[in-house]
Scaffold this active site. Structure first.
Site, PDB file in Angstrom:
ATOM      1  N   PRO A  23       0.839  -1.210   0.000  1.00  0.00           N
ATOM      2  CA  PRO A  23       0.000   0.000   0.000  1.00  0.00           C
ATOM      3  C   PRO A  23       0.870   1.256   0.000  1.00  0.00           C
ATOM      4  O   PRO A  23       1.880   1.311   0.692  1.00  0.00           O
ATOM      5  CB  PRO A  23      -0.777  -0.089   1.312  1.00  0.00           C
ATOM      6  CG  PRO A  23      -0.533  -1.434   1.865  1.00  0.00           C
ATOM      7  CD  PRO A  23       0.656  -2.027   1.182  1.00  0.00           C
ATOM      8  N   GLU A  24       0.486   2.225  -0.780  1.00  0.00           N
ATOM      9  CA  GLU A  24       1.209   3.497  -0.770  1.00  0.00           C
ATOM     10  C   GLU A  24       0.445   4.479   0.126  1.00  0.00           C
ATOM     11  O   GLU A  24      -0.635   4.188   0.624  1.00  0.00           O
ATOM     12  CB  GLU A  24       1.342   4.023  -2.200  1.00  0.00           C
ATOM     13  CG  GLU A  24       2.300   3.155  -3.019  1.00  0.00           C
ATOM     14  CD  GLU A  24       3.357   3.975  -3.759  1.00  0.00           C
ATOM     15  OE1 GLU A  24       3.618   5.119  -3.365  1.00  0.00           O
ATOM     16  OE2 GLU A  24       3.914   3.436  -4.724  1.00  0.00           O
TER      17      GLU A  24
END
Ligand SMILES: [Zn+2]
Length: 288
Positions: free
Chosen positions: A2-3
């Site tokens: 996940p960013e």
């Protein structure tokens, strides 16, 4: 992995079910995630109330009302889902770019909150982690010490970038992905920001003019806010059963778009790979 926008979307999704609520019951199904969970983790959380949620880099910070913080890192495959007591379908917070299924055997923690929400943490590969840290010690904690500025804060300014970039021979992409300089930026949004700022990813950080670094600071914020907005707009439905969150709806400018036309100039987007990481860029807009 996940960013930052995905983490922020998850934080925003957790906020209404956690803030002001107590942990009524905590079911802990294993002793560890990536690292051991804190001693007596379930017992320590039970009965405590959540004061507020915020985020630092890619950590979700769940502030308890007695000065301690539950810090959560989603690792590669960590995710939360929310259901109501008695519901069978849980809505997942954030549809991630890299799916790893949602097998219940990877449900490692189940938090039942006052207010009736059941919040489940699932993590197939278990690179995620959770820890309890006194609020006043966060800045000195091993996980947080040395992190660079928050990309969405005013601290990410042209002056800051230019002072940190001075004399750097490493390329601008590596510079931006250095967590000690800007915290929480990953490959996707670095590619996106460089394209928006029209800067070649391979340029040496120390050789970019101050006005161009200024454009870059603006671009970093813009691409992150746009992605957060795209996630946030779908979150309204998150309590609905089957709430698939149509999150990353292929809104990227260059990332993952090799061979497709640049949104600015229609030139085909190129991909370059160094040390296993892909860089996507427009050879025409990002010539220098
Ligand atoms: Zn272009």
């Amino acid at each position: 992995m996940p960013e930052l926008p995905e983490v922020e979307t998850v934080r925003a999704g957790l906020e209404p079910v956690l803030r002001g609520r107590r942990f009524v019951h905590v079911e802990q199904r294993r002793k560890d995630l990536r690292f051991p969970l804190p001693e007596r983790f379930a017992a320590r959380l039970t009965g405590r109330k959540v004061a507020k949620l915020d985020r630092r880099a890619k950590y979700i910070l769940i502030h308890l009302n007695d000065g301690e913080v539950l810090a959560v890192h989603l690792g590669m495959t960590g995710r939360f889902s929310v259901s109501r007591k008695g519901d069978r379908d849980a809505a997942q917070l954030g549809e991630f770019a890299h799916e790893h299924g949602n097998d219940a055997k990877h449900d490692h923690l189940v938090f039942t909150m006052s207010g009736g929400a059941v919040v489940t943490y699932n993590d197939a590969r278990r690179f995620g982690y959770m820890t309890l840290i006194p609020e006043r010690e966060i800045a000195h904690d091993a996980f947080f010490r040395g992190l660079g500025v928050e990309p969405l804060s005013d601290e990410l300014s042209p002056a800051y970038l230019s002072s940190r970039a001075r004399g750097r021979k490493s390329d601008l992409k590596a510079f931006l992905m250095d967590q000690r300089i800007v915290a929480g930026l990953g490959n996707i949004y670095v590619c996106e920001a460089l394209h928006m700022a029209r800067i070649a990813p391979g340029r040496a950080g120390g050789r970019i003019s101050r006005p161009r670094l200024g454009r870059l600071a603006v671009a970093v914020k813009a691409v992150l806010l746009e992605a957060i907005g795209a996630g946030g707009s779908t979150l309204r439905d998150y309590v609905q059963p089957n709430g698939e969150l149509g999150y990353f709806s292929a809104k990227w400018r260059v990332y993952g778009r090799e061979g497709l036309p640049c949104p600015e100039c229609r030139t085909a987007i190129r991909r370059r790979t160094d040390s296993g990481r892909s860089t996507f860029f427009c050879p025409s807009c990002q010539r220098t």
